[in-house]
Design a protein around this motif. Structure first.
Motif, short mmCIF file in Angstrom:
data_model
loop_
_atom_site.label_atom_id
_atom_site.label_comp_id
_atom_site.label_asym_id
_atom_site.label_seq_id
_atom_site.Cartn_x
_atom_site.Cartn_y
_atom_site.Cartn_z
N GLY A 83 0.81 -1.05 0.15
CA GLY A 83 -0.01 -0.02 -0.13
C GLY A 83 0.48 1.47 0.09
N TRP A 84 2.35 0.89 0.05
CA TRP A 84 2.65 2.17 -0.10
C TRP A 84 3.91 2.70 -1.28
CZ3 TRP A 84 2.31 5.92 4.04
CH2 TRP A 84 1.43 4.87 4.96
N PRO A 119 1.08 6.49 -1.79
CA PRO A 119 1.22 6.44 -3.40
C PRO A 119 0.20 7.46 -4.29
CG PRO A 119 0.24 4.58 -2.60
CD PRO A 119 0.88 5.00 -1.68
N ILE A 120 -0.90 7.84 -3.45
CA ILE A 120 -1.78 8.92 -4.00
C ILE A 120 -1.32 10.39 -3.70
CG2 ILE A 120 -3.94 10.14 -4.11
CD1 ILE A 120 -3.72 7.37 -5.16
N ALA A 173 -4.03 -0.62 -3.44
CA ALA A 173 -2.84 -1.28 -2.78
C ALA A 173 -3.18 -2.95 -2.73
CB ALA A 173 -4.46 -1.57 -0.97
N ASP A 174 -3.91 -3.87 -3.79
CA ASP A 174 -3.41 -4.58 -3.73
C ASP A 174 -2.64 -5.32 -5.32
OD1 ASP A 174 -5.68 -5.12 -3.04
OD2 ASP A 174 -6.97 -5.00 -4.49
N LEU A 175 -1.63 -4.24 -5.69
CA LEU A 175 -0.23 -4.14 -6.71
C LEU A 175 0.43 -4.57 -5.68
CD1 LEU A 175 -1.49 -1.47 -9.51
CD2 LEU A 175 -1.82 -3.44 -9.23
#
Length: 351
Positions: A83-84, A119-120, A173-175
């Motif tokens: 998620g980061w 990330p956003i 978050a799933d990547l």
């Protein structure tokens, strides 16, 4: 997908070919023994680069290896994990493991002044309106696990679909272990072939130990379609045209997706753009430079290069492949019909 009779499948099986090969390869014209068969491709070619193969197929590791060729290396901004967003800069805490894996020392406090970011927030600060990024898993190929992120009119498009910040954050978050990469703008030549995908050249290089030089046994121009978009892969419905190794002229484009045989196109079936006879601009310079790079990396004797032609004689390397697919190559001619290529595979116990 492939409607072959039991007899046809048995004929292929006995010669170590999968059903796809029975559709793509021209066994009526060429003896099957001239083709690199599927057992040789999937089992034996993976041994050619030995432990270096893991570093080629690890896109982050290969990116670091290409650091000595900065004018041809595309930019990798960072990595998505847990998620980061882990930015790659002078304080980068990313380690490429010797087995080709990725190890991260993750800060416990995701303070914005550190390389680990939301990330956003990073996308908001980095992406201008109309700009794109490519998100791709650190390993694997075939156009799988590749996504495109674009900022447009203050919103984000993920693979062409608009998302809110909340939806995008949930998706990101799933990547796990996805690289955030530069979107390489292709030159006019490649864009005219088909504008809705980045159209890459797959060039295979082999290092001839006897002659102590690298050579290109075959290269193909991949061209996207509405079936393959947002990528250009032959296996997903794209076209591929052979690049003449001397002149850079393209052959007709081959396509087999959703078909029981290969269909050949002199022009693009959707845009009408001319394929056959079109020349890669500055092919002499591209070929020469790619061979120079392959010679400097002679300890990696077998690489399938994916490059984007960005201008006349100019290109950027998107990635390398240690166990490159051969269907898009051998649809044009069997690899083992060339004696120098056969000797290379024989030297490495593939054939």
């Amino acid at each position: 997908m492939f409607e072959l009779s039991r007899r046809e499948r048995l004929w292929l099986y006995r010669r170590r070919f999968l059903s796809k090969s029975g559709v793509v390869y021209d066994f009526d014209t060429y003896d099957p023994s001239l083709y690199l068969d599927d057992f040789q491709r999937y089992v034996r070619t993976g041994r050619i680069n030995d432990h270096w193969g893991a570093l080629i197929d690890n896109k982050l590791a290969f990116h670091e290896i290409l650091g000595k060729f900065p004018s041809h290396r595309s930019t990798v901004h960072g990595l998505l994990r847990d998620g980061w967003f882990h930015a790659f800069d002078s304080s980068d805490n990313t380690v490429v493991a010797s087995d080709g894996g990725i190890e991260l020392e993750r800060p416990t406090d995701p303070d914005v002044s550190r390389p680990t970011r939301d990330p956003i927030d990073w996308f908001d600060e980095t992406l201008s309106d109309g700009e794109q990024l490519v998100l791709k898993w650190f390993s694997g190929g075939g156009g799988n696990n590749v996504h495109f992120l674009e900022r447009r009119d203050g919103s984000y498009l993920y693979d062409g679909g608009q998302m809110t910040d909340t939806e995008l954050a949930r998706t990101l978050a799933d990547l796990q272990d996805y690289l955030v990469c530069e979107f390489v703008e292709q030159g006019e030549y490649a864009a005219e072939l088909y504008p809705d995908t980045t159209n890459t050249i797959r060039a295979l290089t082999m290092y001839d130990e006897h002659a102590q030089e690298a050579f290109i046994p075959i290269a193909v121009q991949r061209i996207g379609t509405s079936d393959s978009a947002p990528v250009d892969n032959f296996s997903r419905g794209g076209l591929c045209a052979k690049v003449d190794r001397e002149t850079g002229a393209l052959s007709a484009g081959a396509q087999y997706y959703h078909s029981d045989s290969v269909v050949w196109h002199d022009t693009h079936p959707e845009t009408g753009a001319r394929i056959e006879g079109t020349k890669v601009p500055g092919w002499d310079e591209i070929r020469t430079r790619l061979l120079e790079i392959a010679n400097e990396l002679s300890y990696m004797p077998y690489v399938g290069w994916d490059i984007v032609v960005t201008g006349d004689g100019e290109f950027k390397i998107i990635e390398g492949n240690s166990q490159t697919g051969v269907a898009s190559l051998q649809v044009h001619r069997p690899l083992l019909a060339d004696e120098r290529t056969r000797r290379f595979y024989r030297r490495h116990d593939v054939v």
